[in-house]
Design a protein around this motif. Structure first.
Motif, PDB file in Angstrom:
ATOM      1  N   THR A  27       0.764  -1.161   0.285  1.00 62.06           N
ATOM      2  CA  THR A  27       0.005   0.003  -0.404  1.00 62.06           C
ATOM      3  C   THR A  27       0.783   1.377  -0.228  1.00 62.06           C
ATOM      4  OG1 THR A  27      -0.201   0.283   2.458  1.00 62.06           O
ATOM      5  CG2 THR A  27      -1.577  -1.017   1.745  1.00 62.06           C
ATOM      6  N   ARG A  28       0.412   1.526  -0.616  1.00 54.68           N
ATOM      7  CA  ARG A  28       1.287   3.861  -0.610  1.00 54.68           C
ATOM      8  C   ARG A  28       0.268   4.805  -1.412  1.00 54.68           C
ATOM      9  NH1 ARG A  28       6.401   3.577  -4.355  1.00 54.68           N
ATOM     10  NH2 ARG A  28       6.723   1.970  -2.515  1.00 54.68           N
ATOM     11  N   HIS A  29       0.212   5.724  -0.273  1.00 51.23           N
ATOM     12  CA  HIS A  29      -1.102   6.811  -0.492  1.00 51.23           C
ATOM     13  C   HIS A  29      -1.887   6.337  -0.008  1.00 51.23           C
ATOM     14  CE1 HIS A  29       2.795   8.592  -0.404  1.00 51.23           C
ATOM     15  NE2 HIS A  29       3.470   8.355  -1.647  1.00 51.23           N
ATOM     16  N   GLY A  30      -2.522   5.288   0.264  1.00 48.21           N
ATOM     17  CA  GLY A  30      -4.079   4.958   0.196  1.00 48.21           C
ATOM     18  C   GLY A  30      -4.448   4.463  -0.838  1.00 48.21           C
ATOM     19  N   PHE A  31      -4.060   3.715  -1.362  1.00 51.20           N
ATOM     20  CA  PHE A  31      -4.224   2.884  -2.503  1.00 51.20           C
ATOM     21  C   PHE A  31      -3.137   1.591  -2.691  1.00 51.20           C
ATOM     22  CE2 PHE A  31      -5.475   6.394  -4.371  1.00 51.20           C
ATOM     23  CZ  PHE A  31      -6.211   6.773  -5.326  1.00 51.20           C
ATOM     24  N   ILE A  32      -4.028   0.130  -3.307  1.00 55.09           N
ATOM     25  CA  ILE A  32      -3.202  -1.097  -3.077  1.00 55.09           C
ATOM     26  C   ILE A  32      -2.468  -1.382  -4.290  1.00 55.09           C
ATOM     27  CG2 ILE A  32      -2.971  -4.293  -2.888  1.00 55.09           C
ATOM     28  CD1 ILE A  32      -6.025  -2.291  -0.818  1.00 55.09           C
ATOM     29  N   TYR A  33      -1.187  -1.216  -4.522  1.00 53.67           N
ATOM     30  CA  TYR A  33      -0.726  -1.789  -5.649  1.00 53.67           C
ATOM     31  C   TYR A  33      -0.064  -3.371  -5.571  1.00 53.67           C
ATOM     32  CZ  TYR A  33      -0.361   3.922  -6.385  1.00 53.67           C
ATOM     33  OH  TYR A  33      -0.810   4.173  -6.070  1.00 53.67           O
ATOM     34  N   SER A  34       0.102  -3.751  -7.204  1.00 53.62           N
ATOM     35  CA  SER A  34       0.622  -5.194  -6.881  1.00 53.62           C
ATOM     36  C   SER A  34       2.254  -5.493  -6.897  1.00 53.62           C
ATOM     37  CB  SER A  34       0.177  -6.088  -8.307  1.00 53.62           C
ATOM     38  OG  SER A  34       1.137  -7.182  -8.623  1.00 53.62           O
ATOM     39  N   SER A  35       2.661  -5.781  -6.285  1.00 52.81           N
ATOM     40  CA  SER A  35       3.952  -5.624  -5.971  1.00 52.81           C
ATOM     41  C   SER A  35       4.873  -7.767  -6.734  1.00 52.81           C
ATOM     42  CB  SER A  35       4.495  -6.360  -4.056  1.00 52.81           C
ATOM     43  OG  SER A  35       4.072  -7.582  -4.520  1.00 52.81           O
ATOM     44  N   LEU A  36       3.752  -7.319  -7.960  1.00 50.14           N
ATOM     45  CA  LEU A  36       5.002  -8.847  -8.580  1.00 50.14           C
ATOM     46  C   LEU A  36       3.544  -8.665  -9.913  1.00 50.14           C
ATOM     47  CD1 LEU A  36       2.725 -11.811  -7.712  1.00 50.14           C
ATOM     48  CD2 LEU A  36       4.478 -11.229  -5.866  1.00 50.14           C
ATOM     49  N   ALA A  37       4.407  -9.009 -11.072  1.00 47.98           N
ATOM     50  CA  ALA A  37       3.356  -9.661 -12.260  1.00 47.98           C
ATOM     51  C   ALA A  37       2.181 -10.955 -11.796  1.00 47.98           C
ATOM     52  CB  ALA A  37       4.496  -9.958 -12.960  1.00 47.98           C
ATOM     53  N   SER A  60       6.068 -16.435 -14.361  1.00 50.44           N
ATOM     54  CA  SER A  60       6.283 -15.007 -14.216  1.00 50.44           C
ATOM     55  C   SER A  60       7.646 -14.311 -13.289  1.00 50.44           C
ATOM     56  CB  SER A  60       4.924 -13.997 -13.329  1.00 50.44           C
ATOM     57  OG  SER A  60       4.629 -14.346 -12.051  1.00 50.44           O
ATOM     58  N   GLN A  61       8.103 -13.163 -12.775  1.00 54.39           N
ATOM     59  CA  GLN A  61       9.043 -13.081 -12.813  1.00 54.39           C
ATOM     60  C   GLN A  61       8.711 -11.622 -11.699  1.00 54.39           C
ATOM     61  OE1 GLN A  61      12.010 -12.707 -12.142  1.00 54.39           O
ATOM     62  NE2 GLN A  61      13.150 -13.059 -14.051  1.00 54.39           N
ATOM     63  N   LEU A  62       9.625 -12.743 -10.375  1.00 56.04           N
ATOM     64  CA  LEU A  62       9.204 -11.346  -9.099  1.00 56.04           C
ATOM     65  C   LEU A  62      10.527 -10.177 -10.228  1.00 56.04           C
ATOM     66  CD1 LEU A  62       8.688 -10.886  -6.134  1.00 56.04           C
ATOM     67  CD2 LEU A  62      11.427 -11.632  -6.048  1.00 56.04           C
ATOM     68  N   LEU A  63       9.549  -8.921  -9.925  1.00 52.39           N
ATOM     69  CA  LEU A  63      10.621  -8.218 -10.177  1.00 52.39           C
ATOM     70  C   LEU A  63      10.829  -6.590  -9.089  1.00 52.39           C
ATOM     71  CD1 LEU A  63       8.645  -7.174 -13.109  1.00 52.39           C
ATOM     72  CD2 LEU A  63      10.607  -7.898 -13.376  1.00 52.39           C
ATOM     73  N   PRO A  64      12.826  -6.739  -8.699  1.00 53.73           N
ATOM     74  CA  PRO A  64      12.800  -5.928  -7.777  1.00 53.73           C
ATOM     75  C   PRO A  64      12.183  -4.440  -7.831  1.00 53.73           C
ATOM     76  CG  PRO A  64      14.115  -6.477  -9.187  1.00 53.73           C
ATOM     77  CD  PRO A  64      13.655  -6.722  -9.991  1.00 53.73           C
ATOM     78  N   ASN A  65      11.240  -4.324  -6.941  1.00 50.33           N
ATOM     79  CA  ASN A  65      10.357  -3.121  -6.736  1.00 50.33           C
ATOM     80  C   ASN A  65      11.516  -2.144  -6.041  1.00 50.33           C
ATOM     81  OD1 ASN A  65       7.577  -3.365  -7.464  1.00 50.33           O
ATOM     82  ND2 ASN A  65       7.677  -5.074  -5.433  1.00 50.33           N
ATOM     83  N   VAL A  66      11.406  -1.066  -5.803  1.00 51.62           N
ATOM     84  CA  VAL A  66      11.989   0.424  -5.261  1.00 51.62           C
ATOM     85  C   VAL A  66      11.524   0.371  -4.207  1.00 51.62           C
ATOM     86  CG1 VAL A  66      11.583   2.818  -4.142  1.00 51.62           C
ATOM     87  CG2 VAL A  66      11.507   1.837  -6.908  1.00 51.62           C
ATOM     88  N   GLY A  67      12.667   0.085  -2.566  1.00 51.83           N
ATOM     89  CA  GLY A  67      12.361  -0.216  -1.830  1.00 51.83           C
ATOM     90  C   GLY A  67      12.913  -1.409  -1.265  1.00 51.83           C
ATOM     91  N   ALA A  68      12.724  -2.440  -2.526  1.00 47.97           N
ATOM     92  CA  ALA A  68      13.383  -3.599  -2.356  1.00 47.97           C
ATOM     93  C   ALA A  68      14.435  -3.848  -1.938  1.00 47.97           C
ATOM     94  CB  ALA A  68      12.816  -4.745  -3.787  1.00 47.97           C
ATOM     95  N   ILE A  86      21.197  -8.315 -10.038  1.00 48.40           N
ATOM     96  CA  ILE A  86      20.867  -9.117  -9.568  1.00 48.40           C
ATOM     97  C   ILE A  86      20.196 -10.214  -9.153  1.00 48.40           C
ATOM     98  CG2 ILE A  86      18.948  -8.265  -8.264  1.00 48.40           C
ATOM     99  CD1 ILE A  86      18.844  -5.544  -9.519  1.00 48.40           C
ATOM    100  N   LEU A  87      21.122 -10.900  -7.749  1.00 46.12           N
ATOM    101  CA  LEU A  87      20.726 -12.412  -7.829  1.00 46.12           C
ATOM    102  C   LEU A  87      18.972 -12.542  -7.496  1.00 46.12           C
ATOM    103  CD1 LEU A  87      24.131 -12.748  -7.445  1.00 46.12           C
ATOM    104  CD2 LEU A  87      22.930 -13.315  -9.450  1.00 46.12           C
ATOM    105  N   TYR A  88      18.823 -11.911  -5.973  1.00 47.67           N
ATOM    106  CA  TYR A  88      17.726 -12.277  -5.021  1.00 47.67           C
ATOM    107  C   TYR A  88      16.754 -11.019  -5.217  1.00 47.67           C
ATOM    108  CZ  TYR A  88      20.011 -16.780  -3.982  1.00 47.67           C
ATOM    109  OH  TYR A  88      20.608 -18.150  -3.671  1.00 47.67           O
ATOM    110  N   VAL A  89      15.535 -11.342  -4.709  1.00 48.76           N
ATOM    111  CA  VAL A  89      14.688 -10.047  -4.417  1.00 48.76           C
ATOM    112  C   VAL A  89      14.463 -10.864  -2.887  1.00 48.76           C
ATOM    113  CG1 VAL A  89      13.101  -8.797  -4.191  1.00 48.76           C
ATOM    114  CG2 VAL A  89      13.924  -9.095  -6.347  1.00 48.76           C
ATOM    115  N   GLY A  90      14.996  -9.525  -1.804  1.00 46.22           N
ATOM    116  CA  GLY A  90      14.941 -10.486  -0.717  1.00 46.22           C
ATOM    117  C   GLY A  90      15.304 -11.693  -0.723  1.00 46.22           C
TER     118      GLY A  90
END
Length: 194
Positions: A27-37, A60-68, A86-90
């Protein structure tokens, strides 16, 4: 929207007044966003708001998000930046490689003008970094190691031995006792990739 419609990483799904964020969302600024495809799922809850989650399909591919926080390997360095893969996200390994750049000014939080890239990273170092922007068409992510937890977690000495951190800016080879400069991460256990 159809309950199983495809969703892109970073896509705005709905407001937090309409639903509760589930897995695969943020969530950001009152909205829900998808963190992966993946596929969008809405599950009705007895207690009120439905739960919105995004389920990754196996292709599908996990993508690095801003802040990850990502684990990456240094490929090359010059006086202005380090290039990484980049090898791992988390703790999730990526299926395909994403390129990233750690600019000189994003290596440390303090004394940025005194930072030298070659005293922070060397090729083949394993580095924990945070995604600060999603970069350009070449999927070149901009990364930062400015926090104490971020920086080099695994480095080999010139003798090929895994070095031991001895301070926030130095590692030592246990075989030759030679010291080498690095931007050392204060590693938190949950990010250790063996």
């Amino acid at each position: 929207r159809h309950p199983l419609s495809p969703s892109l990483a970073g896509e705005r799904l709905c407001s937090t007044e309409e639903a509760t964020p589930g897995s695969g969302t943020y969530t950001r600024h009152g909205f829900i966003y998808s963190s992966l495809a993946g596929c969008l799922e809405r599950k009705s809850e007895d207690s009120g708001l439905p739960v919105v989650s995004v389920v990754r399909d196996s292709e599908s591919q996990l993508l690095p998000n801003v802040g990850a926080v990502v684990t990456c390997k240094v490929c090359s360095i010059n006086s202005r930046f380090a290039k990484v893969h980049i090898l791992y996200v988390g703790s999730t390994p990526l299926k395909s490689t994403f390129r990233g750049t750690i600019r000189k000014e994003d290596i440390r939080a303090t004394e940025k003008d005194k930072v030298e890239v070659y005293k922070s990273f060397r090729p083949s170092d394993i580095v924990l970094a945070k995604v600060i922007s999603l970069g350009d068409a070449q999927s070149n992510y901009l990364l930062s190691t400015a926090e104490n937890e971020l920086g080099v977690v695994v480095a080999r000495s010139e003798a090929g031995v895994q070095m031991v951190p001895i301070s926030w800016c130095e590692m030592q080879c246990p075989r030759t006792h030679t010291k080498e400069f690095r931007k050392v991460a204060r590693v938190q256990p949950q990010f250790l990739q063996t």
